[in-house]
Design a protein around this motif. Structure first.
Motif, PDB file in Angstrom:
ATOM      1  N   VAL A 101       0.759  -1.125   0.010  1.00  0.00           N
ATOM      2  CA  VAL A 101      -0.094   0.074  -0.051  1.00  0.00           C
ATOM      3  C   VAL A 101       0.882   1.273   0.044  1.00  0.00           C
ATOM      4  O   VAL A 101       1.601   1.459   1.092  1.00  0.00           O
ATOM      5  CB  VAL A 101      -0.926   0.150   1.500  1.00  0.00           C
ATOM      6  CG1 VAL A 101      -1.741   1.180   1.256  1.00  0.00           C
ATOM      7  CG2 VAL A 101      -1.774  -1.252   1.198  1.00  0.00           C
ATOM      8  N   GLY A 102       0.741   2.184  -1.270  1.00  0.00           N
ATOM      9  CA  GLY A 102       1.514   3.263  -1.221  1.00  0.00           C
ATOM     10  C   GLY A 102       0.419   4.272  -1.083  1.00  0.00           C
ATOM     11  O   GLY A 102      -0.638   4.268  -0.725  1.00  0.00           O
TER      12      GLY A 102
ATOM     13  N   GLY B  83       4.954   1.589   4.718  1.00  0.00           N
ATOM     14  CA  GLY B  83       5.471   2.327   5.969  1.00  0.00           C
ATOM     15  C   GLY B  83       4.204   2.403   7.120  1.00  0.00           C
ATOM     16  O   GLY B  83       4.528   1.969   8.118  1.00  0.00           O
ATOM     17  N   ASN B  84       2.834   2.276   6.609  1.00  0.00           N
ATOM     18  CA  ASN B  84       2.069   2.005   7.603  1.00  0.00           C
ATOM     19  C   ASN B  84       1.733   0.845   8.321  1.00  0.00           C
ATOM     20  O   ASN B  84       1.696   0.770   9.609  1.00  0.00           O
ATOM     21  CB  ASN B  84       0.591   2.479   6.979  1.00  0.00           C
ATOM     22  CG  ASN B  84       0.521   3.957   6.602  1.00  0.00           C
ATOM     23  OD1 ASN B  84       0.531   5.014   7.439  1.00  0.00           O
ATOM     24  ND2 ASN B  84       0.599   4.224   5.336  1.00  0.00           N
ATOM     25  N   ILE B  85       1.860  -0.241   7.385  1.00  0.00           N
ATOM     26  CA  ILE B  85       1.880  -1.635   8.133  1.00  0.00           C
ATOM     27  C   ILE B  85       3.080  -1.972   8.999  1.00  0.00           C
ATOM     28  O   ILE B  85       2.929  -2.715   9.847  1.00  0.00           O
ATOM     29  CB  ILE B  85       1.617  -2.665   7.184  1.00  0.00           C
ATOM     30  CG1 ILE B  85       1.173  -4.053   7.753  1.00  0.00           C
ATOM     31  CG2 ILE B  85       2.817  -3.056   6.268  1.00  0.00           C
ATOM     32  CD1 ILE B  85      -0.150  -3.837   8.521  1.00  0.00           C
TER      33      ILE B  85
ATOM     34  N   ILE C  50      -7.266  -0.674   4.075  1.00  0.00           N
ATOM     35  CA  ILE C  50      -7.031  -1.445   2.827  1.00  0.00           C
ATOM     36  C   ILE C  50      -6.338  -2.911   3.021  1.00  0.00           C
ATOM     37  O   ILE C  50      -6.911  -3.820   2.394  1.00  0.00           O
ATOM     38  CB  ILE C  50      -6.008  -0.526   1.888  1.00  0.00           C
ATOM     39  CG1 ILE C  50      -6.609   0.652   1.479  1.00  0.00           C
ATOM     40  CG2 ILE C  50      -5.385  -1.701   0.577  1.00  0.00           C
ATOM     41  CD1 ILE C  50      -5.496   1.613   0.743  1.00  0.00           C
ATOM     42  N   TYR C  51      -5.483  -2.880   3.980  1.00  0.00           N
ATOM     43  CA  TYR C  51      -4.996  -4.164   4.425  1.00  0.00           C
ATOM     44  C   TYR C  51      -5.908  -5.224   5.091  1.00  0.00           C
ATOM     45  O   TYR C  51      -6.193  -6.294   4.817  1.00  0.00           O
ATOM     46  CB  TYR C  51      -4.100  -4.050   5.403  1.00  0.00           C
ATOM     47  CG  TYR C  51      -2.692  -3.596   4.944  1.00  0.00           C
ATOM     48  CD1 TYR C  51      -1.806  -4.171   4.069  1.00  0.00           C
ATOM     49  CD2 TYR C  51      -2.207  -2.223   5.541  1.00  0.00           C
ATOM     50  CE1 TYR C  51      -0.642  -3.615   3.387  1.00  0.00           C
ATOM     51  CE2 TYR C  51      -1.146  -1.839   4.835  1.00  0.00           C
ATOM     52  CZ  TYR C  51      -0.340  -2.293   4.029  1.00  0.00           C
ATOM     53  OH  TYR C  51       0.790  -1.792   3.375  1.00  0.00           O
ATOM     54  N   LEU C  52      -6.978  -4.674   5.752  1.00  0.00           N
ATOM     55  CA  LEU C  52      -8.065  -5.248   6.669  1.00  0.00           C
ATOM     56  C   LEU C  52      -9.198  -5.955   5.542  1.00  0.00           C
ATOM     57  O   LEU C  52      -9.535  -6.967   5.330  1.00  0.00           O
ATOM     58  CB  LEU C  52      -8.811  -4.350   7.390  1.00  0.00           C
ATOM     59  CG  LEU C  52      -8.590  -4.520   8.810  1.00  0.00           C
ATOM     60  CD1 LEU C  52      -9.591  -3.524   9.954  1.00  0.00           C
ATOM     61  CD2 LEU C  52      -8.726  -5.806   9.481  1.00  0.00           C
ATOM     62  N   SER C  53      -9.436  -5.100   4.480  1.00  0.00           N
ATOM     63  CA  SER C  53     -10.267  -5.266   3.481  1.00  0.00           C
ATOM     64  C   SER C  53      -9.687  -6.347   2.662  1.00  0.00           C
ATOM     65  O   SER C  53     -10.456  -7.416   2.207  1.00  0.00           O
ATOM     66  CB  SER C  53     -10.598  -4.347   2.576  1.00  0.00           C
ATOM     67  OG  SER C  53     -11.245  -2.880   3.424  1.00  0.00           O
ATOM     68  N   ALA C  54      -8.583  -6.333   2.298  1.00  0.00           N
ATOM     69  CA  ALA C  54      -7.828  -7.474   1.642  1.00  0.00           C
ATOM     70  C   ALA C  54      -7.930  -8.839   2.288  1.00  0.00           C
ATOM     71  O   ALA C  54      -7.906  -9.716   1.856  1.00  0.00           O
ATOM     72  CB  ALA C  54      -6.294  -7.025   1.119  1.00  0.00           C
TER      73      ALA C  54
ATOM     74  N   ILE D  79      -1.345 -11.769   8.650  1.00  0.00           N
ATOM     75  CA  ILE D  79      -0.502 -11.018   7.687  1.00  0.00           C
ATOM     76  C   ILE D  79       1.001 -10.632   8.116  1.00  0.00           C
ATOM     77  O   ILE D  79       1.065 -10.385   9.287  1.00  0.00           O
ATOM     78  CB  ILE D  79      -1.180  -9.466   7.626  1.00  0.00           C
ATOM     79  CG1 ILE D  79      -0.438  -8.754   6.759  1.00  0.00           C
ATOM     80  CG2 ILE D  79      -1.678  -8.644   8.953  1.00  0.00           C
ATOM     81  CD1 ILE D  79      -1.034  -7.289   6.091  1.00  0.00           C
ATOM     82  N   PHE D  80       1.575 -11.235   7.398  1.00  0.00           N
ATOM     83  CA  PHE D  80       3.238 -11.237   7.700  1.00  0.00           C
ATOM     84  C   PHE D  80       3.545  -9.612   7.086  1.00  0.00           C
ATOM     85  O   PHE D  80       3.348  -9.354   6.260  1.00  0.00           O
ATOM     86  CB  PHE D  80       3.906 -12.387   7.017  1.00  0.00           C
ATOM     87  CG  PHE D  80       3.569 -13.690   7.506  1.00  0.00           C
ATOM     88  CD1 PHE D  80       4.431 -14.494   8.426  1.00  0.00           C
ATOM     89  CD2 PHE D  80       2.541 -14.303   7.007  1.00  0.00           C
ATOM     90  CE1 PHE D  80       3.979 -15.490   8.978  1.00  0.00           C
ATOM     91  CE2 PHE D  80       2.312 -15.861   7.413  1.00  0.00           C
ATOM     92  CZ  PHE D  80       2.931 -16.268   8.533  1.00  0.00           C
ATOM     93  N   VAL D  81       4.674  -9.392   8.032  1.00  0.00           N
ATOM     94  CA  VAL D  81       4.931  -7.899   7.827  1.00  0.00           C
ATOM     95  C   VAL D  81       6.491  -8.282   7.572  1.00  0.00           C
ATOM     96  O   VAL D  81       7.355  -7.791   8.602  1.00  0.00           O
ATOM     97  CB  VAL D  81       4.784  -7.031   8.817  1.00  0.00           C
ATOM     98  CG1 VAL D  81       5.227  -5.438   8.471  1.00  0.00           C
ATOM     99  CG2 VAL D  81       3.217  -7.049   9.034  1.00  0.00           C
ATOM    100  N   PRO D  82       7.269  -8.442   6.606  1.00  0.00           N
ATOM    101  CA  PRO D  82       8.601  -8.569   6.275  1.00  0.00           C
ATOM    102  C   PRO D  82       9.689  -7.219   6.389  1.00  0.00           C
ATOM    103  O   PRO D  82      10.864  -7.277   6.181  1.00  0.00           O
ATOM    104  CB  PRO D  82       8.866  -9.475   5.188  1.00  0.00           C
ATOM    105  CG  PRO D  82       7.626  -9.227   4.280  1.00  0.00           C
ATOM    106  CD  PRO D  82       6.555  -8.780   5.253  1.00  0.00           C
TER     107      PRO D  82
END
Length: 297
Positions: free
Chosen positions: A143-144, A207-209, A264-268, A277-280
């Motif tokens: 997400v940008g 950056g947000n996640i 957006i992440y939640l909706s996806a 959700i993994f955040v690398p």
């Protein structure tokens, strides 16, 4: 062993970044990529491009100053190779060619204004093999400020990829009706391309996640659950902009966009049926460095 210096300039819709990375070469081993320095400048080009259709003179001047500073920083670090890529805001700005020429003339930095497909391809080239299990399915969501890149991985291979004009800065500036239509298109794509998979996990970048993951206190490599992310979304949504800055110590240019990003992440997750959700902590800049090293750019 040899250590080489590579750099990436990511000209996004919400910020401009310089990543300097060490590439550690050792005989009989794969090269390792380690972050040496990351500089983020809050120049919100999307606020110009998505509303006015062009980048303002003020932000052009700020961008020029940032590029000059980045050029000096790369010199100090001893960077041997670098690449500058601009995404959604610059893609849509009517004066993008004028800016590209001015930056090159004043700093010698050549900016490549990339399309959504190329952006998704560069992001997908990041090293995910330590995270992706070959027998599982993942939806990669980056997400940008101006766009969101979606990529489906299954059994270690890229199955499908798509770039959508839905991003944090764009959501803030768009009308509710316009945002509703864009979300409907994203929902249709995700639902269509993930329905055949019984189990799917998300991989989130941006950056947000990254900030939400840091706030969670989880150890690196551990996924965030849907329940936790939803709770964070409700918590952030109830706070005022000022409270997010003062109580959560969020940067002013992060405090407003973190809410639409989380949505957006939640909706996806909801549309794909993912429960984690993994955040690398990887993104376009990392992809640029790796693509440069392997001569793919």
């Amino acid at each position: 062993m040899k250590i080489r210096k590579y750099a990436a300039i990511d000209i996004g819709s919400n910020a401009v970044r310089l990543l300097v990375a060490n590439v550690i070469e050792d005989k009989k081993k794969e090269p390792k990529f380690k972050k040496s320095s990351l500089v983020r400048v809050p120049i919100r080009l999307g606020a110009d491009a998505f509303v006015e259709g062009s980048i303002s003179d003020n932000n052009i001047d700020r961008m020029l100053d940032a590029m000059k500073a980045f050029k000096l920083l790369m010199k100090v670090h001893g960077v041997e190779k670098y690449k500058a890529c601009a995404t959604s805001a610059m893609r849509e700005a009517s004066n993008n060619q004028e800016i590209v020429e001015k930056v090159f003339r004043k700093t010698g930095i050549e900016i490549d204004v990339i399309n959504g497909a190329k952006e998704a391809a560069i992001i997908s080239s990041t090293d995910l093999k330590h995270l992706i299990n070959s027998d599982e399915t993942y939806l990669y969501v980056d997400v940008g400020g101006g766009s969101t890149e979606l990529t489906i991985f299954s059994e270690g291979k890229i199955i499908n990829s798509k770039s959508f004009k839905i991003g944090t800065v764009r959501l803030i500036n768009n009308s509710k009706e316009k945002n509703k239509k864009i979300f409907a298109k994203v929902e249709e794509w995700i639902t269509k391309h993930t329905k055949e998979y019984k189990r799917i996990s998300l991989i989130g970048s941006g950056g947000n996640i990254n900030k939400i993951f840091k706030m969670s206190g989880l150890d690196a490599g551990r996924p965030i659950s849907y329940i936790y992310l939803n709770a964070q979304f409700e918590y952030l949504k109830k706070m005022t902009y000022e409270e997010r800055v003062s109580e959560l110590s969020l940067n002013p240019d992060r405090a407003d966009v973190i809410v639409p990003a989380t949505k957006i992440y939640l909706s996806a997750m909801k549309w794909s049926g993912a429960r984690r959700i993994f955040v690398p902590k990887i993104g376009l800049s990392d992809g640029i460095v790796k693509s440069l090293y392997f001569n793919k750019l």
